[in-house]
Design an enzyme around this catalytic site. Structure first.
Site, short mmCIF file in Angstrom:
data_model
loop_
_atom_site.label_atom_id
_atom_site.label_comp_id
_atom_site.label_asym_id
_atom_site.label_seq_id
_atom_site.Cartn_x
_atom_site.Cartn_y
_atom_site.Cartn_z
N CYS A 238 -8.46 3.08 -7.18
CA CYS A 238 -7.70 4.05 -7.22
C CYS A 238 -6.14 4.09 -7.48
CB CYS A 238 -7.82 5.13 -6.19
SG CYS A 238 -7.48 4.76 -4.58
N HIS B 232 -4.77 14.55 -4.83
CA HIS B 232 -3.49 14.39 -4.25
C HIS B 232 -2.56 15.35 -4.46
CE1 HIS B 232 -5.06 10.22 -4.02
NE2 HIS B 232 -4.34 10.14 -2.86
N ASN C 104 0.81 -1.16 0.06
CA ASN C 104 0.12 0.11 0.05
C ASN C 104 0.83 1.16 -0.09
OD1 ASN C 104 -2.22 1.58 0.08
ND2 ASN C 104 -2.30 1.95 2.39
#
Length: 768
Positions: free
Chosen positions: A652, A703, A126
């Site tokens: 995503c 982001h 991750n």
């Protein structure tokens, strides 16, 4: 004597010091010198924490991302930032997030920001890295300044430094060709820069360099395999020793190739490739060291040290001084220190090891191998007691949950009708315009929200006061969305600290740390919950908040859930049963929540599966098994509802093109995906695959602080309409908005809604 070392250490800090230093700098509240000083302090502390090891990694620290740092070391800057003046650190931030600090944007071209680099998952973790960019004309030039600074600091601190760099073939493998040219054609240009870097280390008196080549655990075609031979033959004239590090998987058909490369040592991830350790020991030259990753660097369970010694001791007798031991990979993927966790359940805490405790385990193993088990008998006995306590604990194993898993059948994963029939009923019910607008779920986590949550946790705010504070924030989010003119609303998730932790806190079988932070990207940290036992849902988790939000508007309100695969992949997962079993347990719990939402009158339910792609095994030959149980778990969670209930899912920052058929098999009515940073590149899959359902390609890169213009969004959606019929397209950001501020969100969503209105006035896309 066995040698101990580490591949990398968490850089964010035990108390997220780097996160706060970064965000202060980006806001213009602190200076660049203060930021760099904070980084130096963290490095010094982390080297001290690792001082017990024979070799300590240097160069693993990054202010944003280690792959981005390697791009700058190799002089591979995107053209759009090459002309900027000032500090290289600001340029790195521009590539990473579109801009640097407010005070650093003194170059006229960056006043509105630049396009941020594409971001994707680091192998199957991750952690997100910034993708290197190449084209046929890419040139490389060495800039060792970052490594010079860190190596000098380490030397001054008396650290026995082992510089860490990403290897040349993996660096090319991680990157993306922007013009379709062959990345491997750049290898001859790249290798002289690596040779110069290794010569620099030699001149500095460095003994060993760790060169990471994790691409070797993936399936490589003949060209990529040959690239490894070419690369390391070209570097064989070096005078510094190379430890080639692989991790996250097995070498398999690349094992023989790897053992023949002209390097001085090889690191193997023995957590994932235990059976290959003996093979490597037999195939490596007699002069090469074998580093064994005997401690799990990606999970937080204690190592069974006695079991590890059972296979390490014979290996040590064979290899002697040629045996090194380490964690399986960088400790970037685990929290720093378990000793900070004073509120964690004592029994569960006794089963865990964070980064510092993993180094303790490494020290015990080395002591047993070098001096005999008797020299560390107390530590081994304590470890054995903890391992046995976890194995037999009734808190871990629950017969009722296992019985529910045994009752799962194929009918649980089937909708009553096919998509075409469902779509007609849903269109009649919702009566949405073309290009309907929505968001992914969360809205900014304001200071008011954080203060209320903090006060509630420490007892300064009671339940009713906290509940009222969250309702005020939900009402605000609904009001803002109505003012913007969004078509399908969300409640904003004010009450949620994290999209996984929030659900884990309400499920039996989970435990939670206070300080178990792990870096996801840049300054973004997550605190993965600890899945220690069989999972069940005692009561509804989201219904009350969603019902309240719906009472504030006449527009459709989405129920927001995190899917079972994402909860699994973003947790520290138990290692005593197959992941598929844990995922099915989570699927049944989420299914209960979906049905309760539907009973409460919620007709649109989003079940996020942002982590579906990252859970894929690194070898394609193993994909089908994973995808079968992952897709089945989603369908179990989602498909008990009526035809009129519209199921959304969200994904995503991963490459989805190669699993698009499996995504279609999930049979969600609407899927939203990230496409803004990749300029709709992720939709290339639809040139060859007729995706049957509705899709919302993300048009707002959340982001980055950059605000997309209406024209930019229209252009992105027009690219999407070339592949997907307009009547099946939604308009939305590429992810949730919790990390952004309202002053960024409002203008960005205003432009998004305006873009949708403009699109509605234009001709529809071609039929497909």
């Amino acid at each position: 004597m066995v040698t101990t070392h580490n591949l990398g250490f968490p850089r964010i800090g035990a108390n997220r010091e780097l996160k706060f230093a970064l965000e202060s700098y980006w806001k213009g509240q602190s200076s660049r010198d203060e930021l760099k000083a904070a980084g130096a302090q963290l490095r010094a502390r982390h080297w001290k924490d690792q001082a017990r090891l024979d070799f300590v990694p240097v160069g693993d620290f990054a202010f944003y991302d280690q792959v981005l740092d390697m791009s700058f070391t190799l002089g591979n800057l995107p053209e759009r930032v090459r002309g900027f003046h000032g500090d290289a650190l600001d340029n790195a931030f521009r590539v990473a997030r579109g801009r640097s600090a407010h005070g650093a944007e003194d170059h006229h071209a960056c006043r509105g920001g630049v396009a941020a680099g594409e971001m994707t998952k680091w192998f199957d973790t991750n952690y997100h890295y910034i993708v290197p960019e190449f084209d046929a004309h890419t040139q490389f030039s060495l800039d060792p300044s970052r490594l010079i600074e860190q190596l000098a600091q380490a030397r001054a601190a008396g650290v026995n430094a082992k510089p860490v760099i990403i290897g040349p073939v993996t660096y090319l493998w991680l990157g993306k060709s922007k013009d379709g040219s062959d990345k491997l054609a750049l290898l001859p240009r790249l290798l002289p820069v690596y040779a110069a870097l290794l010569d620099y280390f030699t001149a500095q008196g460095v003994e060993w360099v760790q060169i990471d080549e994790p691409a070797l655990v993936t399936e490589l075609d003949a060209k990529w395999r040959e690239a490894f031979v070419t690369a390391y033959d070209a570097l064989s004239a070096r005078r510094v020793r190379l430890l080639l590090a692989t991790y996250f998987g097995q070498l398999q058909d690349n094992l023989e190739l790897t053992c023949k490369l002209p390097v001085d040592g090889l690191h193997i991830d023995a957590i994932n490739a235990r059976d290959e350790v003996a093979q490597a020991a037999a195939q490596l030259p007699d002069t090469a060291v074998l580093s064994v990753g005997a401690i799990n660097g990606r999970n937080i369970w204690k190592t069974d040290l006695n079991a590890a010694l059972q296979w390490l001791e014979p290996l040590h007798r064979t290899l002697g001084d040629r045996l090194w031991i380490a964690p399986s990979c960088s400790l970037l993927h685990v929290p720093v220190d378990l000793n900070s966790e004073q509120k964690l359940d004592a029994e569960i805490r006794s089963w865990l090891a964070f980064a510092l405790q993993k180094l303790d385990e490494l020290t015990v193993l080395a002591g047993a191998l070098n001096n005999g088990r008797a020299s560390v008998a107390d530590a081994l006995d304590a470890n054995a007691a903890a391992i046995e306590s976890r194995r037999v604990s009734p808190r871990v194993h629950k017969p009722a949950v296992k019985a529910a898993i045994a009752r799962i059948d194929t009918a649980l994963g089937q909708r009553a009708s096919a998509y075409a029939q469902r779509a007609e009923k849903q269109a009649a019910l919702f009566d949405l315009p073309a290009y309907p607008t929505t968001t992914i779920g969360s809205f900014p986590q304001t200071n008011e929200i954080r203060h209320a949550r903090s006060a509630f946790k420490r007892g300064a705010l009671d339940q009713s006061g906290y509940h009222a504070a969250m309702e005020r924030e939900i009402a605000r989010a609904v009001k803002e969305q109505e003012a913007l003119g969004l078509d399908v609303l969300v409640h904003g998730e004010a009450e949620r600290n994290d999209m996984v932790e929030y659900f884990g806190e309400q499920l039996d079988g989970y435990a939670f740390s206070q300080f178990g932070w792990v870096q996801s990207y840049g300054s973004r940290c997550v605190k993965p919950p600890i899945l220690f036992g069989d999972i069940s849902r005692p009561k509804a988790m989201t219904v009350e908040w969603t019902r309240y939000a719906q009472s504030q508007t006449s527009k459709p309100m989405k129920g927001m859930l995190t899917g079972p695969v994402t909860i699994l992949n973003w947790s520290f997962v138990r290692d005593d049963q197959p992941r598929s079993v844990s995922c099915h347990q989570l699927a049944l719990a989420i299914r209960d929540e979906v049905l309760d939402l539907e009973k409460a009158g919620v007709r649109i339910i989003q079940i996020d599966e942002a982590a579906l792609r990252e859970g894929l095994p690194l070898r394609r030959s193993q994909w089908n098994t994973y995808l079968q149980w992952a897709v089945e778990s989603f369908r179990i969670a989602a498909n008990g509802v009526k035809d009129e209930t519209q199921i959304h899912t969200h994904m995503c920052y991963s490459e989805f093109n190669d699993i698009i058929a499996s995504i279609a098999d999930m049979d969600a009515d609407v899927i939203t995906i990230e496409t803004s940073r990749s300029d709709m590149e992720l939709l290339d899959a639809f040139d060859h695959f007729n995706y049957p359902n509705q899709i919302g390609p993300g048009v707002y890169d959340i982001h980055s602080p950059n605000i997309p213009s209406e024209e930019h969004i229209v252009n992105l959606m027009q690219k999407a309409a070339e592949r997907i019929p307009a009547e099946r397209l939604w308009v939305n950001p590429d992810c949730g908005l919790k990390t952004r501020a309202w002053e960024e969100v409002i203008p960005a969503l205003t432009n998004m809604v305006a873009a949708a209105r403009t699109l509605r006035q234009r001709p529809a896309s071609r039929d497909r």
